[in-house]
Motif scaffolding. Structure first.
Motif, PDB file in Angstrom:
ATOM      1  N   LYS A  13       0.831  -1.204   0.000  1.00 39.66           N
ATOM      2  CA  LYS A  13       0.000   0.000   0.000  1.00 39.66           C
ATOM      3  C   LYS A  13       0.866   1.255   0.000  1.00 39.66           C
ATOM      4  O   LYS A  13       0.684   2.160  -0.809  1.00 39.66           O
ATOM      5  N   SER A  14       1.835   1.281   0.927  1.00 41.15           N
ATOM      6  CA  SER A  14       2.679   2.478   1.017  1.00 41.15           C
ATOM      7  C   SER A  14       3.490   2.665  -0.255  1.00 41.15           C
ATOM      8  O   SER A  14       3.628   3.791  -0.741  1.00 41.15           O
ATOM      9  N   VAL A  15       4.029   1.585  -0.775  1.00 38.33           N
ATOM     10  CA  VAL A  15       4.867   1.709  -1.966  1.00 38.33           C
ATOM     11  C   VAL A  15       4.041   2.227  -3.144  1.00 38.33           C
ATOM     12  O   VAL A  15       4.514   3.041  -3.939  1.00 38.33           O
ATOM     13  N   ALA A  23      -3.202   9.944   2.441  1.00 38.55           N
ATOM     14  CA  ALA A  23      -3.042   9.756   3.877  1.00 38.55           C
ATOM     15  C   ALA A  23      -2.655   8.304   4.109  1.00 38.55           C
ATOM     16  O   ALA A  23      -3.474   7.403   3.950  1.00 38.55           O
ATOM     17  N   ASP A  24      -1.399   8.086   4.426  1.00 38.08           N
ATOM     18  CA  ASP A  24      -0.902   6.712   4.589  1.00 38.08           C
ATOM     19  C   ASP A  24      -0.999   6.311   6.053  1.00 38.08           C
ATOM     20  O   ASP A  24      -0.175   6.700   6.864  1.00 38.08           O
ATOM     21  N   GLU A  25      -2.015   5.553   6.378  1.00 39.63           N
ATOM     22  CA  GLU A  25      -2.274   5.120   7.759  1.00 39.63           C
ATOM     23  C   GLU A  25      -2.155   6.292   8.729  1.00 39.63           C
ATOM     24  O   GLU A  25      -1.370   6.251   9.673  1.00 39.63           O
ATOM     25  N   PRO A  26      -2.946   7.357   8.530  1.00 39.07           N
ATOM     26  CA  PRO A  26      -2.753   8.564   9.329  1.00 39.07           C
ATOM     27  C   PRO A  26      -3.066   8.376  10.803  1.00 39.07           C
ATOM     28  O   PRO A  26      -2.657   9.185  11.625  1.00 39.07           O
ATOM     29  N   PHE A  51       1.854  11.173   6.547  1.00 35.26           N
ATOM     30  CA  PHE A  51       2.491   9.875   6.779  1.00 35.26           C
ATOM     31  C   PHE A  51       2.001   9.229   8.064  1.00 35.26           C
ATOM     32  O   PHE A  51       1.377   9.850   8.910  1.00 35.26           O
ATOM     33  N   GLN A  52       2.375   7.948   8.174  1.00 32.55           N
ATOM     34  CA  GLN A  52       1.921   7.133   9.292  1.00 32.55           C
ATOM     35  C   GLN A  52       2.509   7.577  10.622  1.00 32.55           C
ATOM     36  O   GLN A  52       1.844   7.554  11.648  1.00 32.55           O
ATOM     37  N   GLU A  53       3.790   7.979  10.602  1.00 36.68           N
ATOM     38  CA  GLU A  53       4.490   8.224  11.855  1.00 36.68           C
ATOM     39  C   GLU A  53       4.608   9.715  12.145  1.00 36.68           C
ATOM     40  O   GLU A  53       5.575  10.346  11.761  1.00 36.68           O
TER      41      GLU A  53
HETATM   42 MG   LIG Z   1       2.582   1.103   4.995  1.00 38.90          MG
END
Ligand SMILES: [Mg+2]
Ligand SMILES: Nc1ncnc2c1ncn2[C@@H]1O[C@H](COP(=O)(O)OP(=O)(O)O)[C@@H](O)[C@H]1O
Ligand code: SF4
Lengths: 442, 333
Positions: free
Chosen positions: A106-108, A244-247, A161-163
């Motif tokens: 997903k992220s890629v 929004a990547d795993e926000p 991003f996620q983090e």
């Molecule tokens: Mg990911």
């Protein structure tokens, strides 16, 4: 050409990945270097004529069309096919949810859209990503030189991003990091104007004391606050698309709900699209208009939220739904799909889900399934639904009766984040049909 | 902040006391001291008896090598050291402090120039190698840096002397000034030029020896920063690659670099023993080596204490610099 090479690497390798001779490792890394160098050279070209990367949208209502995207990582143990033929669309003004277990690409996929895949190891080797800019021009981002891509990052497509804890630069104040993004977009602004606008954005994302936060360093804020800052930073240039990547994945449950509320209100304000990546079906149910289910670097099912929640087709999608906690199954043991995602280095040439699928039959190990269409929007890649196997009367997977009889998109939206509440879906469904029949009578 | 510094200085004093005791014992246990060395010939030809030697040692407080005797000697040394008196050098016939004070400056000059050159060369090199990781530049710079770092200093010095001085004749071989030229007393420009000329090879040696380490350190830190999430965020904003690297990445790489490099500053006074000796430069390192060979215990003690103080100061500066360059580090105690 690059693709041929990577295939060769795979074939030559012994089936046992754990053991690899030094000689073999050297050969892989030598070949990788050659391939990576070629790709880097193409990306670093300057003054490329625009016509080389102009494209035409299949459907003008889309902002983004992923078309057979392949993004590989040329690592020392072989070629990791992180994204392996992904196609889906992001329509203008809609929220597209991308779900799948962690590690399924997903992220890629989203980083490919921003040309932010970790180079030189990671490269888009095939396929295209068509994007229509605010000026109405359509570009193929997969072919775009790095220099021109900068015009799209931030002002056209922004990313959260996620983090939140590590995504802000620790040595600069929040204000400086916001101003800097805006200054690219509005070079004519004075420092005072930049500051005012940044503070305005902080206020908009629900930060109570924007003047103070503006002067703070990232480490002085909590995770939720930092994610708000990231959202403000993404919004500051009025992008057409927000990724929004795993926000909310890294946040506490209560903060998660707040951030999701914020994202939803953001969507109404910017009048753009959101690509929302998550492994949480509850979040998808609450937010998305369309759903893309990914597995091992491929899309295995797409559909509107109604289609996916009401009549999921692929055994993996159904497995994902069954593995969500819900009120009606509260007392039962939580289901989890047995087995593991195959390694992206050694993917089989048949259905990737085969080793975990309860419904697999002889043909599943013969080839990789094509997409079967159930409606113009709903497709799944599984042999169970193919015409040619219809006469075999195969067992079809289905959600338990309670689930399959309900699950409307509107109902799904009212589900609190974190779990799929089947009872609520049912209730809302019957209410909706009651309203419908009333209005018909009138 | 003041409290923190006071605490750290208190700690440093404790470390220094331990170190001084250790050095004193080790020096006293050296197999032959200055008196043994000086009287060896006389004892051999019979003009001095062993009793005479013992009497001499008694006089200088070197006779009693028992544990208690050494401890007693240590306290005597310590008491006078605290009042700033490090004793009298046997070899140089002058107070230890004045010998150090005289010869430390030439060492400092050489080290400082090498230090600045090292920074100017290796930091840009390390950054470029990280930005173009796996490129031809990265590989060749890494190989060069490894090679220069792994050569022993006397070997590298001898190599440079052989090629640049003996064969090409570009630079003088040894010494601080040309021995055959006589300069008027005091400062003249001609003398300065002559000295600078003599210092080229020693400085080149020290620089070559140190750039490898610093270059690798810069590269490693830069790579780590370049792989971090906030760099991805900076790129996602649409910033140009030069802003991403020179502002966002470099500012973070600077944190470990500044703290490490500032910690090295006091060490610039400590002298480069081997390099100075090979080039016969009368710096503090060269003087210390000679004193050690001769068993000049007061000088060895004084010099090693000087080194210990420099090291402890370096550590203190390094810690304090963290507070200056990294906004995340706050002193709360
Ligand atoms: Mg990911
Ligand atoms: N920088 C990288 N180097 C090598 N492999 C990577 C890298 N980033 C991701 N991958 C591989 O790509 C696959 C997909 O990762 P990702 O897209 O992050 O999954 P997710 O769906 O959890 O976001 C993973 O199996 C991972 O091994
Ligand atoms: S193709 Fe076969 S193995 Fe794959 S999901 Fe469908 S039934 Fe299962």
């Amino acid at each position: 050409m690059a693709k041929d090479k990577s295939k060769k690497v795979d074939k030559n390798k012994s089936t046992d990945v754990d053991y690899m001779s030094i000689k073999e490792e050297r050969r892989i890394s030598r070949e990788n270097r050659k391939v990576m160098k070629q790709f880097e050279a193409v990306k670093n070209r300057k003054n490329v004529d625009e016509s080389e990367y102009l494209a035409v949208m299949k459907d003008p209502n889309n902002v983004v069309e992923f078309d057979n995207l392949h993004t590989y990582f040329f690592t020392d143990v072989g070629v990791t096919k992180a994204v392996n033929g992904v196609s889906f669309n992001i329509p203008a003004g809609k929220i597209v949810g991308v779900v799948g277990e962690s590690g399924c690409g997903k992220s890629v996929t989203s980083l490919s859209l921003m040309q932010l895949v970790q180079g030189p190891v990671g490269q888009i080797v095939e396929g295209s990503i068509r994007y229509t800019s605010s000026e109405g021009k359509t570009y193929d981002i997969a072919k775009m030189p790095r220099e021109d891509m900068r015009q799209i990052r931030g002002r056209e497509i922004a990313m959260i991003f996620q983090e939140p804890m590590t995504s802000l630069n620790p040595v600069f104040r929040i204000g400086e990091q916001l101003d800097e993004a805006l200054a690219l977009y509005k070079p004519e602004y004075s420092n005072e104007e930049l500051k005012n606008r940044s503070i305005e954005m902080l206020e908009m994302v629900g930060i109570a004391d924007p003047d103070k936060i503006y002067r703070n360093y990232p480490h002085e804020l909590s995770g939720g606050m930092r994610q708000r800052v990231m959202i403000a930073m993404a919004l500051i240039c009025d992008p057409r698309l927000i990724i929004a990547d795993e926000p909310t994945t890294a946040l506490d449950v209560t903060i998660q709900a707040q951030i999701l509320d914020l994202l939803r209100s953001v969507k109404d304000k910017i009048n753009g699209s959101i690509m929302l990546i998550t492994h949480d079906l509850g979040v998808i149910a609450e937010m998305a208009d369309y759903v893309v289910v990914m597995y091992a670097g491929k899309v295995i099912e797409t559909g509107t939220i109604r289609e996916i929640f009401k009549s999921p087709k692929h055994p993996y999608t159904i497995g994902l739904m069954r593995s969500k906690p819900s009120l009606s199954t509260m007392n039962e043991r939580l289901y989890s799909i047995p087995g593991q995602v195959p390694s992206p280095v050694n993917l089989p040439d048949y259905c990737y889900f085969c080793n975990r699928c309860d419904f697999s039959f002889d043909h599943c190990e013969a080839e990789y399934p094509e997409m079967t269409e159930f409606s113009p929007t709903h497709k799944a890649a599984c042999f169970l639904y193919e015409e040619r196997f219809a006469d075999r009367h195969l067992d079809l997977p289905a959600l338990s009766k309670a689930i399959s009889s309900g699950a409307e998109a509107e109902a799904a939206r009212s589900i609190p984040s974190g779990f799929v509440d089947l009872q609520a879906i049912l209730a809302a469904e019957s209410a909706a049909s009651a309203v419908a029949s009333e209005s018909e009578e009138a | 902040m003041g409290k923190y510094i006071a605490k750290r200085i208190g700690l440093a004093v404790i470390i220094l006391i331990g170190v001084s005791l250790l050095i004193y014992m080790l020096s006293m246990l050296m197999p032959a001291d200055y008196i043994d060395n000086q009287t060896a010939a006389a004892v051999q030809n019979g003009s001095m008896t062993l009793e005479d030697v013992m009497r001499l040692k008694e006089l200088y407080g070197l006779a009693d090598k028992s544990f208690v005797g050494i401890l007693k000697g240590y306290f005597t040394w310590m008491t006078s050291a605290l009042s700033g008196d490090l004793g009298f050098s046997f070899l140089y016939g002058r107070p230890v402090t004045s010998v150090i004070g005289k010869y430390v400056w030439i060492s400092f000059t050489i080290s400082l120039i090498a230090y600045l050159l090292q920074i100017a060369i290796s930091i840009p090199m390390g950054i470029k190698a990280a930005v173009y990781q796996y490129s031809g530049y990265d590989y060749s710079v890494s190989v060069f840096a490894m090679a220069a770092t792994s050569l022993p200093s006397f070997f590298l010095a001898a190599l440079l002397m052989n090629v640049l001085s003996i064969q090409l004749g570009w630079f003088p071989l040894q010494g601080l000034t040309t021995a055959t030229r006589i300069f008027p007393a005091g400062f003249t420009f001609a003398k300065l030029v002559d000295m600078a000329w003599h210092l080229v090879l020693p400085i080149m040696t020290l620089t070559l020896l140190s750039i490898g380490g610093l270059m690798r350190y810069t590269r490693t830190n830069m790579l780590e920063v370049l792989n971090s999430d906030y760099i991805r965020t900076a790129r996602a904003k649409g910033l140009s690659e030069s802003v991403v690297i020179n502002k966002h990445a470099f500012r973070n790489t600077l944190i470990p670099l500044v703290t490490t490099l500032s910690g090295l500053l006091p060490g610039l006074f400590s002298g480069a023993m081997i390099t100075e000796t090979v080039f016969a430069i009368p710096g503090i390192g060269y003087m210390a080596l000679r004193a050690t060979q001769q068993g000049d215990i007061p000088f060895v003690m004084g010099y090693n204490m000087f080194l210990a103080i420099l090291t402890v100061t370096g550590m203190l500066i390094s810690d304090l610099m963290y507070v200056v360059v990294d906004p995340r580090v706050k002193i709360t105690k």
